[in-house]
Design a protein around this motif. Sequence first.
Motif, PDB file in Angstrom:
ATOM      1  N   ARG A  10       0.845  -1.197   0.000  1.00 43.23           N
ATOM      2  CA  ARG A  10       0.000   0.000   0.000  1.00 43.23           C
ATOM      3  C   ARG A  10       0.879   1.245   0.000  1.00 43.23           C
ATOM      4  O   ARG A  10       1.686   1.453   0.907  1.00 43.23           O
ATOM      5  CB  ARG A  10      -0.913   0.009   1.227  1.00 43.23           C
ATOM      6  CG  ARG A  10      -1.826   1.237   1.321  1.00 43.23           C
ATOM      7  CD  ARG A  10      -2.742   1.142   2.526  1.00 43.23           C
ATOM      8  NE  ARG A  10      -1.995   0.872   3.740  1.00 43.23           N
ATOM      9  CZ  ARG A  10      -1.327   1.810   4.428  1.00 43.23           C
ATOM     10  NH1 ARG A  10      -1.318   3.063   4.015  1.00 43.23           N
ATOM     11  NH2 ARG A  10      -0.675   1.469   5.530  1.00 43.23           N
ATOM     12  N   ILE A  11       0.712   2.070  -1.036  1.00 44.32           N
ATOM     13  CA  ILE A  11       1.505   3.283  -1.197  1.00 44.32           C
ATOM     14  C   ILE A  11       0.572   4.497  -1.145  1.00 44.32           C
ATOM     15  O   ILE A  11      -0.444   4.541  -1.849  1.00 44.32           O
ATOM     16  CB  ILE A  11       2.278   3.272  -2.532  1.00 44.32           C
ATOM     17  CG1 ILE A  11       3.260   2.093  -2.574  1.00 44.32           C
ATOM     18  CG2 ILE A  11       3.005   4.595  -2.751  1.00 44.32           C
ATOM     19  CD1 ILE A  11       4.379   2.157  -1.556  1.00 44.32           C
ATOM     20  N   ALA A  12       0.934   5.476  -0.321  1.00 44.28           N
ATOM     21  CA  ALA A  12       0.158   6.702  -0.182  1.00 44.28           C
ATOM     22  C   ALA A  12       0.765   7.799  -1.049  1.00 44.28           C
ATOM     23  O   ALA A  12       1.989   7.848  -1.244  1.00 44.28           O
ATOM     24  CB  ALA A  12       0.122   7.143   1.279  1.00 44.28           C
ATOM     25  N   TYR A  13      -0.088   8.679  -1.550  1.00 39.85           N
ATOM     26  CA  TYR A  13       0.408   9.741  -2.427  1.00 39.85           C
ATOM     27  C   TYR A  13      -0.553  10.925  -2.416  1.00 39.85           C
ATOM     28  O   TYR A  13      -1.714  10.817  -1.994  1.00 39.85           O
ATOM     29  CB  TYR A  13       0.561   9.225  -3.865  1.00 39.85           C
ATOM     30  CG  TYR A  13      -0.750   8.904  -4.550  1.00 39.85           C
ATOM     31  CD1 TYR A  13      -1.379   9.841  -5.362  1.00 39.85           C
ATOM     32  CD2 TYR A  13      -1.384   7.674  -4.370  1.00 39.85           C
ATOM     33  CE1 TYR A  13      -2.599   9.561  -5.978  1.00 39.85           C
ATOM     34  CE2 TYR A  13      -2.583   7.386  -4.980  1.00 39.85           C
ATOM     35  CZ  TYR A  13      -3.182   8.328  -5.780  1.00 39.85           C
ATOM     36  OH  TYR A  13      -4.396   8.068  -6.379  1.00 39.85           O
ATOM     37  N   ILE A  14      -0.050  12.073  -2.898  1.00 40.71           N
ATOM     38  CA  ILE A  14      -0.889  13.228  -3.176  1.00 40.71           C
ATOM     39  C   ILE A  14      -0.778  13.545  -4.658  1.00 40.71           C
ATOM     40  O   ILE A  14       0.236  13.239  -5.309  1.00 40.71           O
ATOM     41  CB  ILE A  14      -0.498  14.463  -2.344  1.00 40.71           C
ATOM     42  CG1 ILE A  14       0.949  14.911  -2.629  1.00 40.71           C
ATOM     43  CG2 ILE A  14      -0.692  14.187  -0.849  1.00 40.71           C
ATOM     44  CD1 ILE A  14       1.324  16.239  -2.019  1.00 40.71           C
ATOM     45  N   ARG A  62       7.654   3.362   0.274  1.00 41.40           N
ATOM     46  CA  ARG A  62       7.379   2.213   1.147  1.00 41.40           C
ATOM     47  C   ARG A  62       8.233   2.325   2.410  1.00 41.40           C
ATOM     48  O   ARG A  62       9.417   2.686   2.366  1.00 41.40           O
ATOM     49  CB  ARG A  62       7.634   0.893   0.434  1.00 41.40           C
ATOM     50  CG  ARG A  62       9.014   0.773  -0.191  1.00 41.40           C
ATOM     51  CD  ARG A  62       9.252  -0.605  -0.809  1.00 41.40           C
ATOM     52  NE  ARG A  62       8.290  -0.903  -1.884  1.00 41.40           N
ATOM     53  CZ  ARG A  62       8.070  -2.128  -2.344  1.00 41.40           C
ATOM     54  NH1 ARG A  62       8.756  -3.164  -1.845  1.00 41.40           N
ATOM     55  NH2 ARG A  62       7.203  -2.339  -3.325  1.00 41.40           N
ATOM     56  N   GLY A  63       7.613   2.042   3.560  1.00 44.33           N
ATOM     57  CA  GLY A  63       8.320   2.155   4.829  1.00 44.33           C
ATOM     58  C   GLY A  63       8.320   3.545   5.427  1.00 44.33           C
ATOM     59  O   GLY A  63       8.829   3.741   6.541  1.00 44.33           O
ATOM     60  N   HIS A  64       7.753   4.516   4.718  1.00 47.23           N
ATOM     61  CA  HIS A  64       7.795   5.901   5.150  1.00 47.23           C
ATOM     62  C   HIS A  64       6.385   6.501   5.195  1.00 47.23           C
ATOM     63  O   HIS A  64       5.488   6.049   4.472  1.00 47.23           O
ATOM     64  CB  HIS A  64       8.633   6.734   4.178  1.00 47.23           C
ATOM     65  CG  HIS A  64      10.081   6.369   4.131  1.00 47.23           C
ATOM     66  ND1 HIS A  64      10.530   5.201   3.548  1.00 47.23           N
ATOM     67  CD2 HIS A  64      11.184   7.016   4.582  1.00 47.23           C
ATOM     68  CE1 HIS A  64      11.860   5.151   3.645  1.00 47.23           C
ATOM     69  NE2 HIS A  64      12.272   6.242   4.274  1.00 47.23           N
ATOM     70  N   ALA A  74      15.266  -6.735   1.886  1.00 45.87           N
ATOM     71  CA  ALA A  74      15.154  -7.044   0.459  1.00 45.87           C
ATOM     72  C   ALA A  74      13.976  -6.319  -0.189  1.00 45.87           C
ATOM     73  O   ALA A  74      13.948  -6.155  -1.414  1.00 45.87           O
ATOM     74  CB  ALA A  74      15.023  -8.551   0.262  1.00 45.87           C
ATOM     75  N   ALA A  75      13.023  -5.884   0.610  1.00 47.87           N
ATOM     76  CA  ALA A  75      11.849  -5.188   0.061  1.00 47.87           C
ATOM     77  C   ALA A  75      12.148  -3.746  -0.309  1.00 47.87           C
ATOM     78  O   ALA A  75      11.299  -3.074  -0.904  1.00 47.87           O
ATOM     79  CB  ALA A  75      10.709  -5.227   1.074  1.00 47.87           C
ATOM     80  N   TYR A  76      13.359  -3.269   0.038  1.00 48.21           N
ATOM     81  CA  TYR A  76      13.671  -1.862  -0.142  1.00 48.21           C
ATOM     82  C   TYR A  76      14.750  -1.602  -1.194  1.00 48.21           C
ATOM     83  O   TYR A  76      15.409  -0.570  -1.160  1.00 48.21           O
ATOM     84  CB  TYR A  76      14.111  -1.247   1.186  1.00 48.21           C
ATOM     85  CG  TYR A  76      12.982  -1.126   2.184  1.00 48.21           C
ATOM     86  CD1 TYR A  76      12.087  -0.079   2.128  1.00 48.21           C
ATOM     87  CD2 TYR A  76      12.813  -2.090   3.181  1.00 48.21           C
ATOM     88  CE1 TYR A  76      11.056   0.041   3.048  1.00 48.21           C
ATOM     89  CE2 TYR A  76      11.784  -1.983   4.105  1.00 48.21           C
ATOM     90  CZ  TYR A  76      10.906  -0.917   4.028  1.00 48.21           C
ATOM     91  OH  TYR A  76       9.876  -0.811   4.936  1.00 48.21           O
ATOM     92  N   GLY A  83       9.867   0.650  -8.897  1.00 48.57           N
ATOM     93  CA  GLY A  83       8.651  -0.025  -9.351  1.00 48.57           C
ATOM     94  C   GLY A  83       7.403   0.610  -8.770  1.00 48.57           C
ATOM     95  O   GLY A  83       6.379   0.733  -9.457  1.00 48.57           O
ATOM     96  N   ASP A  84       7.466   1.040  -7.492  1.00 51.34           N
ATOM     97  CA  ASP A  84       6.329   1.743  -6.894  1.00 51.34           C
ATOM     98  C   ASP A  84       6.020   3.016  -7.676  1.00 51.34           C
ATOM     99  O   ASP A  84       4.854   3.345  -7.914  1.00 51.34           O
ATOM    100  CB  ASP A  84       6.621   2.103  -5.443  1.00 51.34           C
ATOM    101  CG  ASP A  84       6.706   0.900  -4.525  1.00 51.34           C
ATOM    102  OD1 ASP A  84       6.095  -0.144  -4.844  1.00 51.34           O
ATOM    103  OD2 ASP A  84       7.383   1.007  -3.480  1.00 51.34           O
TER     104      ASP A  84
END
Length: 254
Positions: A10-14, A62-64, A74-76, A83-84
Amino acid sequence: METFNSDGVRIAYIDVPPADGPGKPILLIHGFASNHAVNWVNTQWVKALTQAGYRAIALDNRGHGESEKLYDPAAYSSEAMAGDAVRLLDHLGIGRAHVMGYSMGGRITAHLALDHADRVRSALIGGLGMHLIEGKGLPSGIAEALEAPAGTPAPNPTAAAFRMFAEQTRSDLRALAACMRGSRQTLSRSELAQIEVPVLVSVGTLDTVAGSGPALAALIPDARALEIEGKDHSTAVGAKPHRDGVLAFLAAQP
């Protein structure tokens, strides 16, 4: 903030349009331990870009921030975070965008420019110079300082500063430690020579974290350097000469 599913994360954005018209999109990618607000809103970047007629899109990596927290280094990888960014463009139906990143975001931007050139109108790499290929700039101990119990002395001043900054931004310290361990991929000189999109490399003249901006720009075929006088790694990002130089560069792009 809005969110979307980026291959299970799940990625948040404006997504902030200019006052008049649709505007050319520019994707903003923040640095380590920061978030979209600290890096791009509070520093007046979103305001300046939208006033100049651009559609400003900024994600929390991701992570932030408000994006999903992961605890496996490895996810970072830079490739995963790039890719995100690509999937966010897909989600918004954007074929190509200007992409601007600072520090870790600059590293992600460079990977985007190399691996997804068809999606990148131009690449603006801020707060990162020759250390993109040399892999230097930050001392060891940052991840360990982030994971240590509160009040534990940090191994060096830089690690202490990152711990303090992460606490100020109310970050997930364990996720940031995983990110620090997994996200510091370098690019080779031959890879930089393959970047074909226009590039601006912006580094403060007092920045000891980034490495030389002009030296990095010299290795990329269609790149120029912007030196931000009298600014270090933390103060260059929001400096007016930085914004002015970026807006002039963007205005010159087709």
